[in-house]
Design a protein around this motif. Structure first.
Motif, PDB file in Angstrom:
ATOM      1  N   PRO A 752       0.642  -1.169  -0.042  1.00 25.00           N
ATOM      2  CA  PRO A 752      -0.116   0.059   0.028  1.00 25.00           C
ATOM      3  C   PRO A 752       0.595   1.360   0.143  1.00 25.00           C
ATOM      4  N   GLU A 753       1.856   1.080   0.658  1.00 29.08           N
ATOM      5  CA  GLU A 753       2.838   2.258   0.633  1.00 29.08           C
ATOM      6  C   GLU A 753       3.520   2.830  -0.573  1.00 29.08           C
ATOM      7  N   GLN A 754       3.449   1.892  -1.593  1.00 29.11           N
ATOM      8  CA  GLN A 754       3.980   2.076  -2.891  1.00 29.11           C
ATOM      9  C   GLN A 754       3.034   2.670  -3.860  1.00 29.11           C
ATOM     10  N   ARG A 755       1.918   2.585  -3.325  1.00 27.51           N
ATOM     11  CA  ARG A 755       0.733   3.092  -4.388  1.00 27.51           C
ATOM     12  C   ARG A 755       0.662   4.777  -4.415  1.00 27.51           C
ATOM     13  N   PRO A 756       0.116   5.417  -5.388  1.00 32.89           N
ATOM     14  CA  PRO A 756       0.024   6.718  -5.089  1.00 32.89           C
ATOM     15  C   PRO A 756      -1.133   7.062  -4.610  1.00 32.89           C
ATOM     16  N   THR A 757      -1.363   8.131  -4.154  1.00 32.53           N
ATOM     17  CA  THR A 757      -2.864   8.776  -3.753  1.00 32.53           C
ATOM     18  C   THR A 757      -3.737   8.722  -4.793  1.00 32.53           C
ATOM     19  N   MET A 758      -5.070   8.953  -4.949  1.00 27.15           N
ATOM     20  CA  MET A 758      -5.916   8.985  -5.688  1.00 27.15           C
ATOM     21  C   MET A 758      -5.969  10.281  -6.413  1.00 27.15           C
ATOM     22  N   GLY A 759      -5.592  11.194  -5.828  1.00 28.67           N
ATOM     23  CA  GLY A 759      -5.352  12.572  -6.525  1.00 28.67           C
ATOM     24  C   GLY A 759      -4.303  12.696  -7.266  1.00 28.67           C
ATOM     25  N   LEU A 760      -3.070  11.974  -6.818  1.00 28.27           N
ATOM     26  CA  LEU A 760      -1.887  11.929  -7.715  1.00 28.27           C
ATOM     27  C   LEU A 760      -2.335  11.033  -8.953  1.00 28.27           C
ATOM     28  N   ALA A 761      -2.812  10.045  -8.864  1.00 29.06           N
ATOM     29  CA  ALA A 761      -3.245   9.106  -9.977  1.00 29.06           C
ATOM     30  C   ALA A 761      -4.039   9.880 -11.090  1.00 29.06           C
ATOM     31  N   GLU A 766      -4.722  12.798 -16.162  1.00 23.38           N
ATOM     32  CA  GLU A 766      -5.033  14.069 -16.791  1.00 23.38           C
ATOM     33  C   GLU A 766      -3.934  14.697 -17.841  1.00 23.38           C
ATOM     34  N   GLN A 767      -2.833  14.148 -17.278  1.00 23.53           N
ATOM     35  CA  GLN A 767      -1.454  14.743 -18.022  1.00 23.53           C
ATOM     36  C   GLN A 767      -1.001  13.612 -19.196  1.00 23.53           C
ATOM     37  N   ILE A 768      -1.863  12.415 -19.387  1.00 24.75           N
ATOM     38  CA  ILE A 768      -1.417  11.650 -20.715  1.00 24.75           C
ATOM     39  C   ILE A 768      -1.283  12.161 -21.820  1.00 24.75           C
ATOM     40  N   GLY A 769      -0.081  11.717 -22.515  1.00 24.12           N
ATOM     41  CA  GLY A 769       0.258  12.414 -23.692  1.00 24.12           C
ATOM     42  C   GLY A 769       1.540  13.316 -23.649  1.00 24.12           C
ATOM     43  N   ARG A 770       1.605  13.610 -22.130  1.00 24.64           N
ATOM     44  CA  ARG A 770       3.002  14.332 -22.012  1.00 24.64           C
ATOM     45  C   ARG A 770       3.795  13.438 -21.130  1.00 24.64           C
ATOM     46  N   LYS A 771       5.148  13.904 -21.338  1.00 23.56           N
ATOM     47  CA  LYS A 771       6.219  13.356 -20.385  1.00 23.56           C
ATOM     48  C   LYS A 771       5.905  13.622 -19.073  1.00 23.56           C
TER      49      LYS A 771
END
Length: 778
Positions: A752-761, A766-771
Motif C-alpha cells: 500500500p505504501e508504494q501506491r500513489p494517492t488517488m489525487g495524484l493518480a 489528466e496529463q496523459i500524452g505528456r512526459k
C-alpha cells in the motif's frame, strides 16, 4: 228517435263509435292512456333514484365537493371525476380511503396547476392523515378550522410552492400527530407560532421562503427533539439563535438569509457530527465555536455575516474575542479558583495557593477526561453490532438477539429497545436529499417500473415519472426496524456528496417492510457491460476506442479522488470500486455508483456477502472492508465475493475478489483509501486490456493485475497486453498506452505504501500524452 239521436251524439262526444270499429278505437285509446301513464311513472322513478343517489354521497364527499367548488381553475381536469352522484369519494382522483372503509385518509394533488382557495371544510375529514397540495397555485390564508376534527390524526401536511399568505394559525397545536410539515415558498407573514412546540412528533419542519418575522420561539429545541430537518431560511426572522437548539438531533439546520443577531451558541456543537448547518446571510457576530458539528462545516455555512470571525472563515478574531479553549480553562489563567481566593484571604502563602490552583486544575481535567470517556463508551454501546458467520464471510444482523434487552455499560445505562424510536418514525415517507427533487411518494408509486437487474443487494428498477424523468430505484432489505437513526445518518452523509463523476443519491424511503434508495438514472449502463457484455441491443454496442476509454478512466479517477478528499479527517473510503460500479452517462462520462451501499444494506436488514468488517463500521471511518454486491444502476452485477488470494484447487477466483488488494486477506485489516487505489488500478487495467479481472488461463487461474505485471516483467510486446480492439491505434498512441499502463501498475503495487494517492493518480491521467514523472506518495 230523439233518445237514439241524443245517445249517438253522446257517444261521439265521448269518443265512442257505434259498431265493431268504434269498440276497437276505444280499446286503442285506453291502451295509449296506460302507456303514457307508465312512461310518466318511469321518469318519476328515475328522478327519485337520482335524488336518492345524490343524497347518498357521504359527508366527507360533500366536504371534498366544497373544496372542488373553491378551485377556480383546473386546466388538467384533475377533478373532473369528482361527481355528486357517486356514493363515495374513494375512487376520485387524488383520494385514498382506509382499507375496508369509506373514510378519506389521504388527499394528494401535487403539481396539478390548481388555482383556488383551501376551504375549512377539509377539517371535517375525521380520518385524514396526509394532505398533499404542493406545487399548485392555491392562495389566501390557511383556515384555522382546517385543523378541526381531523387534526389528531394528520401526519403529513405538504403545502409548499403555492401562493398562500396570512399568519400561521395558532390552532396548529392540535396537530399532535404531525410528523412532516412543509409550507415553504409561500407568502406567510407574522411570527412563528410558539404553539408549534406542541407538535412533538415532528420529523421535518420546513418554513423557508416565506415572509415570517419576529424571534424564533423559545422552547422549540427542547420540545421537538425528534426533528431531522429544520429550515427557517429566507424569512425576516430577528433576535438570536435559541441555545436550546443544541438539544435537537437534526441532520439539516438552515437558518440562512434572515436577520438573526448575536453569537452562535456553543451548544449547537452538540448536534450530530454529520449535520449540515447553514447560518449564512445574517447579522451574527463573535467567534465561531469550534466544537462538534460546528467544527465540521465549510466556510459557506457562515458567510455573509460581517461580525463573525475565526475558523473556518478567513477573518481572524481579536484577542479579546478568541473562543474559550474549553471548560477546563473557563476560569482563565489570571482568575484563581474560588478555593484559592478563600485561602488567600486566610493568609496562606503563595506556594500553598499555587499548589491549590494546580490541584483544582488537575481535578477538573480528570473529571473532563472521565466524562469524555463515558460519552464515548455510551456512543459505542448504542451502535448495533453485527455477527458474521465463520468460513464464508456471510454476515447476519444481531438485532434479534440484542435489540430486545437493556444493558448498563460504561457510565450510562443504554436502552436497546427501539420501540420508542419506531413510534416516532413515520413509516412510508419519502425523504428528499436534494431540493431539485420534485416528485413525491405517490408519483413514484404510480410510475411505470422496469426491472434493470438483481444482485446480492436487492432489485434495481428504472421508474418513469409523470414528466418523463427517469430514476433508478434500489430495493433494500425488509428488516432493520431498530436501525433507522444509523441508516438516516449514513444516507444523509452519502446524499451530501455531489460531483459530476458520482451518481447522486436523491431521496430515500423507509418503512418497516420496505426500504428504497432513489438515484439518478444513468442511461448507458456500466463500464463492465461496455467492455465485456456488449450485444446489439446494449446501450454501448460497439467497442470503445482509445479516446472514450481514456475519458472514462479520467472521469472515474476524478470522482474517486473527490470521495477521498471531501471526507476531510474522516477519510471516506468507497470499498467497492469495480467496472460494474462505474456507470456511463449520455455523454459517456464515468459516474461512480453504490457509494456506501453495503453499510446501508446492512442497516436495512439485508445481507451482503463481504469480507469481515470491523464492528461499528461506517462510511465515514476507515474501518474494515465491506464489499458491495454492486449492481451498476441495476446493470451487470458481478458474482459472489470472496477473499483475494491463491485459489483452491476446486474453486475459481471470484471476479469481485480480484479487485481486492493483497492486504484484504489479512485478518482484521482495516480498509484504507489505498484499498480503493488498488481497485481503481484493476479497473484501469480492464480498460486497457479488455480482459476480466479474474483470468482463466489454460494452465491456471490468475488475477488480472498479476498477469499484466508478469507480462510486462517478461518484456513481452505491448500488443499481448492491450485490448485487440485497440491494436489499430497502437502505432500512433503507444506512448499514451504506456503512460496509462504505468499508472495502473503503480496503483496495483502489492505494498500500500508504494501506491500513489488517488489525487495524484487522477492528475497523472489528466496529463496523459505528456512526459510526466509519476511520484509515489510517501
Amino acid at each position: 228517435m230523439e233518445d237514439s239521436s241524443s245517445s249517438s251524439s253522446w257517444r261521439r262526444d265521448r269518443g265512442v263509435s257505434d259498431g265493431p270499429a268504434g269498440v276497437q278505437k276505444q280499446v286503442r285509446h285506453q291502451r295509449r292512456a296506460r302507456i303514457g301513464s307508465g312512461c310518466w311513472g318511469l321518469l318519476l322513478a328515475l328522478l327519485v333514484t337520482m335524488i336518492c343517489g345524490a343524497s347518498g354521497l357521504n359527508s366527507e364527499g360533500l366536504a371534498l365537493l366544497a373544496f372542488k367548488r373553491a378551485v377556480l381553475d383546473d386546466p388538467r381536469q384533475t377533478l373532473s371525476d369528482w361527481n355528486q352522484g357517486d356514493a363515495t369519494p374513494c375512487n376520485w382522483t387524488g383520494i385514498s380511503c382506509g382499507a375496508g372503509s369509506q373514510s378519506v385518509e389521504q388527499i394528494s394533488l401535487p403539481r396539478k396547476r390548481l388555482l383556488g382557495r383551501i376551504v375549512d371544510d377539509l377539517g371535517n375529514l375525521t380520518n385524514l392523515r396526509r394532505l398533499n397540495l404542493h406545487d399548485n397555485a392555491f392562495f389566501g390564508s390557511l383556515p384555522a378550522d382546517l385543523f378541526g376534527s381531523s387534526a389528531p390524526l394528520l401526519k403529513t401536511l405538504f403545502l409548499h410552492n403555492n401562493n398562500l399568505s396570512g399568519p400561521l394559525p395558532a390552532s396548529i397545536d392540535r396537530l399532535v400527530a404531525l410528523q412532516h410539515l412543509d409550507i415553504s415558498n409561500n407568502g406567510f407573514v407574522g411570527d412563528i407560532p410558539p404553539q408549534i412546540a406542541a407538535c412533538t412528533r415532528l420529523l421535518t419542519l420546513l418554513l423557508g421562503g416565506n415572509d415570517l418575522s419576529g424571534p424564533i420561539p423559545e422552547g422549540l429545541g427542547s420540545a421537538l427533539t425528534s426533528l431531522r430537518s429544520l429550515d427557517f431560511s429566507s424569512n425576516r426572522l430577528s433576535g438570536t439563535i435559541p441555545p436550546d437548539f443544541g438539544n435537537l438531533t437534526v441532520l439539516q439546520l438552515n437558518l440562512s438569509s434572515n436577520q438573526l443577531q448575536g453569537a452562535i451558541p456553543a451548544s449547537l456543537g452538540n448536534l450530530p457530527d454529520s449535520a449540515s448547518l447553514d447560518f449564512s446571510s445574517n447579522n451574527l457576530s463573535g467567534p465561531i465555536p469550534r466544537d462538534g458539528a460546528l467544527a465540521n462545516q465549510s466556510p459557506s455555512a457562515f458567510s455573509n455575516n460581517p461580525g463573525l470571525c475565526g475558523a473556518p472563515l478567513a477573518t481572524a478574531c481579536a484577542p479579546s474575542e478568541a473562543p474559550s479553549p474549553g471548560a477546563a480553562s473557563a476560569l482563565g489563567p489570571s482568575s484563581p479558583s474560588p478555593a484559592a481566593v478563600t485561602m488567600r484571604k486566610a493568609g496562606l502563602s503563595t506556594k500553598a495557593l499555587i499548589a491549590i490552583v494546580v490541584g483544582d486544575s488537575v481535578g477538573i481535567l480528570v473529571i473532563v477526561i472521565v466524562f469524555v470517556y463515558c460519552l464515548r463508551r455510551r456512543s459505542n454501546c448504542q451502535k448495533p453490532k453485527k455477527r458474521y458467520e465463520n468460513g464464508n464471510g456471510n454476515n447476519s444482523s444481531d438485532n434479534s438477539a440484542s435489540n430486545s434487552q437493556s444493558w448498563g455499560l460504561g457510565c450510562f445505562p443504554v436502552s436497546k429497545d427501539g420501540s420508542e424510536a419506531s413510534e416516532k418514525i413515520e413509516q412510508g415517507e419519502l425523504t428528499r436529499l436534494d431540493s431539485d427533487v420534485k416528485f413525491d411518494l405517490e408519483e413514484l408509486l404510480r410510475a411505470s417500473a422496469y426491472v434493470l437487474g438483481k444482485s446480492g443487494v436487492g432489485i434495481v428498477y428504472k421508474a418513469l415519472l409523470e414528466e418523463g424523468v427517469a430514476v433508478a430505484v434500489r430495493r433494500l432489505g425488509e428488516g432493520g426496524a431498530n436501525s433507522f437513526k444509523e441508516f438516516e445518518h449514513e444516507v444523509q452523509l452519502v446524499g451530501k456528496i455531489r460531483h459530476p463523476n458520482i451518481v447522486s443519491l436523491r431521496a430515500y424511503y423507509w418503512a418497516v417492510d420496505e426500504k428504497l434508495l432513489i438515484y439518478d438514472f444513468i442511461p448507458n449502463g456500466s463500464l463492465a457491460q461496455a467492455l465485456h457484455a456488449r450485444t446489439p441491443d446494449s446501450p454501448v454496442s460497439t467497442p470503445l476506442n482509445w479516446a472514450e476509454r481514456l475519458k472514462i478512466a479520467q472521469g472515474a479517477a476524478r470522482g474517486l479522488a473527490y470521495i477521498h478528499a471531501c471526507g476531510g479527517k474522516h477519510k471516506l473510503v468507497h470499498r467497492d470500486i469495480k467496472s460494474s460500479n462505474i456507470l456511463l452517462d449520455v455523454d459517456m462520462e464515468a459516474r461512480i455508483s453504490d457509494l456506501g451501499l453495503a453499510r446501508l444494506q446492512n442497516l436495512a436488514g439485508g445481507s451482503v456477502i463481504a469480507p469481515k468488517p470491523a464492528e461499528g463500521e461506517s462510511l465515514s471511518t476507515s474501518s474494515a472492508p465491506s464489499s458491495i454486491q454492486g449492481l451498476s444502476g441495476g446493470l451487470g452485477g458481478s458474482g459472489g465475493v470472496g477473499r483475494r488470494g491463491p485459489p483452491a484447487s476446486d474453486q475459481r477466483i471470484s471476479p469481485s475478489a480480484s479487485y481486492y488488494p493483497p492486504e484484504a486477506s489479512e485478518a482484521k485489516k482495516k480498509a484504507t483509501q489505498k484499498w480503493d487505489v488498488y481497485s481503481f488500478g484493476v479497473v484501469l487495467l480492464e480498460i486497457l486490456t479488455g480482459r476480466s479481472p479474474a483470468m482463466h488461463l489454460a494452465s491456471a487461474e490468475m488475477d488480472l493485475a498479476t498477469w499484466v505485471r508478469e507480462t510486462v516483467e517478461e518484456r513481452k510486446p505491448i500488443s499481448e497486453v492491450l485490448d485487440i480492439h485497440l491494436c489499430a491505434e497502437i502505432s500512433k498512441l503507444e506512448s499514451e498506452f504506456m503512460e496509462a499502463l504505468q499508472i495502473a501498475l503503480l496503483c496495483t503495487e502489492p505494498s500500500p505504501e508504494q501506491r500513489p494517492t488517488m489525487g495524484l493518480a487522477s492528475h497523472s491521467l489528466e496529463q496523459i500524452g505528456r512526459k510526466l514523472e509519476i511520484c509515489v506518495s510517501e
